[in-house]
Design an enzyme around this catalytic site. Structure first.
Site, mmCIF file in Angstrom:
data_model
loop_
_atom_site.group_PDB
_atom_site.id
_atom_site.type_symbol
_atom_site.label_atom_id
_atom_site.label_comp_id
_atom_site.label_asym_id
_atom_site.label_seq_id
_atom_site.Cartn_x
_atom_site.Cartn_y
_atom_site.Cartn_z
ATOM 1 N N ASN A 1 -13.912 7.074 2.721
ATOM 2 C CA ASN A 1 -13.048 8.138 3.222
ATOM 3 C C ASN A 1 -13.138 9.288 2.239
ATOM 4 O O ASN A 1 -12.818 9.127 1.072
ATOM 5 C CB ASN A 1 -11.592 7.673 3.301
ATOM 6 C CG ASN A 1 -11.426 6.381 4.104
ATOM 7 O OD1 ASN A 1 -12.178 6.132 5.028
ATOM 8 N ND2 ASN A 1 -10.457 5.565 3.739
ATOM 9 N N CYS B 1 -6.166 10.246 -13.353
ATOM 10 C CA CYS B 1 -7.076 9.667 -12.340
ATOM 11 C C CYS B 1 -7.573 8.295 -12.796
ATOM 12 O O CYS B 1 -8.288 8.191 -13.792
ATOM 13 C CB CYS B 1 -8.270 10.585 -12.068
ATOM 14 S SG CYS B 1 -9.469 9.809 -10.951
ATOM 15 N N ARG C 1 0.817 -1.218 0.000
ATOM 16 C CA ARG C 1 0.000 0.000 0.000
ATOM 17 C C ARG C 1 0.847 1.263 0.000
ATOM 18 O O ARG C 1 0.344 2.352 -0.271
ATOM 19 C CB ARG C 1 -0.999 -0.028 1.175
ATOM 20 C CG ARG C 1 -2.089 -1.057 0.910
ATOM 21 C CD ARG C 1 -3.115 -1.166 2.015
ATOM 22 N NE ARG C 1 -3.902 0.020 2.275
ATOM 23 C CZ ARG C 1 -4.868 0.490 1.504
ATOM 24 N NH1 ARG C 1 -5.165 -0.118 0.371
ATOM 25 N NH2 ARG C 1 -5.540 1.561 1.848
ATOM 26 N N HIS D 1 -28.026 -4.786 15.447
ATOM 27 C CA HIS D 1 -28.847 -3.853 14.662
ATOM 28 C C HIS D 1 -27.869 -2.959 13.895
ATOM 29 O O HIS D 1 -27.064 -2.270 14.512
ATOM 30 C CB HIS D 1 -29.699 -3.043 15.648
ATOM 31 C CG HIS D 1 -30.827 -2.279 15.045
ATOM 32 N ND1 HIS D 1 -32.126 -2.396 15.486
ATOM 33 C CD2 HIS D 1 -30.860 -1.361 14.048
ATOM 34 C CE1 HIS D 1 -32.904 -1.581 14.796
ATOM 35 N NE2 HIS D 1 -32.160 -0.937 13.912
ATOM 36 N N HIS E 1 -15.174 7.441 -3.968
ATOM 37 C CA HIS E 1 -15.239 5.984 -3.998
ATOM 38 C C HIS E 1 -15.545 5.447 -2.603
ATOM 39 O O HIS E 1 -15.385 6.144 -1.608
ATOM 40 C CB HIS E 1 -13.939 5.380 -4.530
ATOM 41 C CG HIS E 1 -12.730 5.683 -3.685
ATOM 42 N ND1 HIS E 1 -12.114 6.912 -3.664
ATOM 43 C CD2 HIS E 1 -12.029 4.907 -2.817
ATOM 44 C CE1 HIS E 1 -11.077 6.889 -2.831
ATOM 45 N NE2 HIS E 1 -11.009 5.687 -2.290
ATOM 46 N N CYS F 1 -11.463 7.914 -13.381
ATOM 47 C CA CYS F 1 -12.213 8.698 -14.366
ATOM 48 C C CYS F 1 -12.518 7.860 -15.610
ATOM 49 O O CYS F 1 -11.730 6.992 -15.983
ATOM 50 C CB CYS F 1 -11.414 9.941 -14.762
ATOM 51 S SG CYS F 1 -11.733 11.362 -13.683
ATOM 52 N N CYS G 1 -33.996 -6.249 21.287
ATOM 53 C CA CYS G 1 -32.773 -5.665 20.719
ATOM 54 C C CYS G 1 -32.492 -4.329 21.418
ATOM 55 O O CYS G 1 -33.373 -3.470 21.506
ATOM 56 C CB CYS G 1 -32.972 -5.458 19.219
ATOM 57 S SG CYS G 1 -31.871 -4.227 18.507
ATOM 58 N N HIS H 1 -15.729 13.307 -11.717
ATOM 59 C CA HIS H 1 -14.636 13.625 -10.787
ATOM 60 C C HIS H 1 -14.990 14.867 -9.962
ATOM 61 O O HIS H 1 -15.482 15.850 -10.496
ATOM 62 C CB HIS H 1 -13.354 13.881 -11.576
ATOM 63 C CG HIS H 1 -12.131 13.889 -10.720
ATOM 64 N ND1 HIS H 1 -11.263 12.827 -10.647
ATOM 65 C CD2 HIS H 1 -11.646 14.832 -9.881
ATOM 66 C CE1 HIS H 1 -10.284 13.118 -9.812
ATOM 67 N NE2 HIS H 1 -10.494 14.337 -9.319
#
Ligand code: ZN
Ligand code: ZN
Length: 335
Positions: A156, A43, A24, A298, A169, A46, A199, A116
């Site tokens: 995020n 990008c 990553r 829940h 995204h 796109c 519950c 975008h």
């Protein structure tokens, strides 16, 4: 031994699993440059750049258009830099085998829109419903996959919220284990269910509706609240009003309602807090839930604007200091 990575390691005393995913480090970044850059030509999300991503897993596209071509509305691809992967296999070291395992799992990216720089509040309710529909189906597919014990969907928005790419995204990660926090919450729910025969969230929703001070909005299907013990300023949660342990069982009408409410809360946060970065997090009991977890768990969708960094006290204690009472946040967001 060279690792095929990624790898899961557990801290013996904290009991917490950590994913090591060195790949990553190679992720492309454009979210740091500006919160709203003009679309960089490179990008990968796109239209026109579909060839730069792994082949798509699913998409909502114009009739007759080809996979990995243009003309899509929502597109799902495997994460090119996954935190977990189906073929993770080899171990890096010969530590205590109970503390180490391959990070086998699923990591998918749902590209919310071809446009975008547009976020959920900028898209129509039907477009956000489409994103949620694709997410529901991908979460359901992950839950059906052998070896997957917990499915986490999240979004995020903004560099400070952890986004590396600015193009809107959502991500879905299927894990081979149940994270400690999720397991603890499920156990606590089950205990309360046994004690009260109901519950705990359904019960809480009734109390909050009567109390009103943390209640922000509601429609036929969902309620939006500032949680009683919010960890973060302006944290909100959207709860289905009917008891349900599983987002992946949501109906079309519920998804549209969820889209309308999520857009509305995000628009209010944007107005009140000057367009903050934020995280959206699906919270649900681990799957497959047994009959008891289905009754006591829940699900909800949590929205957390990123207004401060987690600091030393929080890191030291796991306890949070929140300068904004949920009642104040709710009052501001009701306006
Ligand atoms: Zn883009
Ligand atoms: Zn419930």
């Amino acid at each position: 031994m060279v690792s095929a990575g990624p790898e899961l390691r557990k801290d013996r005393l904290e009991g917490r699993w950590v994913i090591f995913a060195p790949e990553r480090m190679n992720r492309p970044h454009d979210a740091r440059v500006s919160p709203r850059p003009s679309p960089p030509r490179s990008c990968p999300f796109c239209p026109g750049n579909e060839g730069g991503t792994p082949p798509e897993i699913a998409a909502l596209r114009a009739r007759g258009s080809r996979p990995d071509g243009r003309c899509w509305r929502v597109r799902v691809i495997p994460n090119k830099f996954p935190a977990v992967r189906p073929d993770a296999g080899k171990f890096r070291s010969a530590a205590d085998p109970s503390l180490i395992r391959p990070a086998k799992g699923i990591h998918e990216v749902v590209i919310d829109t071809p446009r975008h720089g547009r976020e959920w509040p900028d898209l129509g309710a039907a477009a956000v419903r489409d994103v949620l529909r694709v997410c529901r189906d991908r979460v359901a597919a992950a839950e059906r996959t052998a070896g997957i014990r917990h499915v986490q969907m999240f979004k995020n928005k903004g560099f400070q919220a952890g986004a590396s790419l600015s193009h809107a995204h959502t991500q879905i990660i299927g894990l081979p284990l149940v994270p400690d926090d999720i397991r603890r919450e499920a156990l606590r729910s089950a205990r309360e269910f046994r004690r009260e025969g109901r519950c705990p969230v359904c019960r809480m929703l009734e109390t909050e509706r009567a109390e009103q001070s943390r209640w922000i909005a509601a429609d036929r299907h969902f309620a939006v609240l500032a949680p009683f013990a919010s960890r973060f300023p302006f944290q909100t949660r959207i709860y289905p009003l009917r008891h349900s342990a599983s987002f992946s069982r949501s109906s079309e009408a519920e998804l549209l309602s969820l889209a309308v409410l999520a857009r509305s809360i995000l628009a209010r946060l944007k107005r009140s807090l000057d367009d903050p970065p934020y995280n959206i997090i699906l919270r649900q009991p681990p799957r497959p839930a047994g009959p008891e977890a289905s009754k006591s768990g829940h699900w909800s969708l949590e929205i957390v604007p990123v207004l401060a960094h987690i600091a030393g006290f929080e890191l030291g204690t796991g306890m949070f200091i929140n300068p904004v009472l949920p009642e104040e946040a709710a009052r501001e967001l009701r306006r």
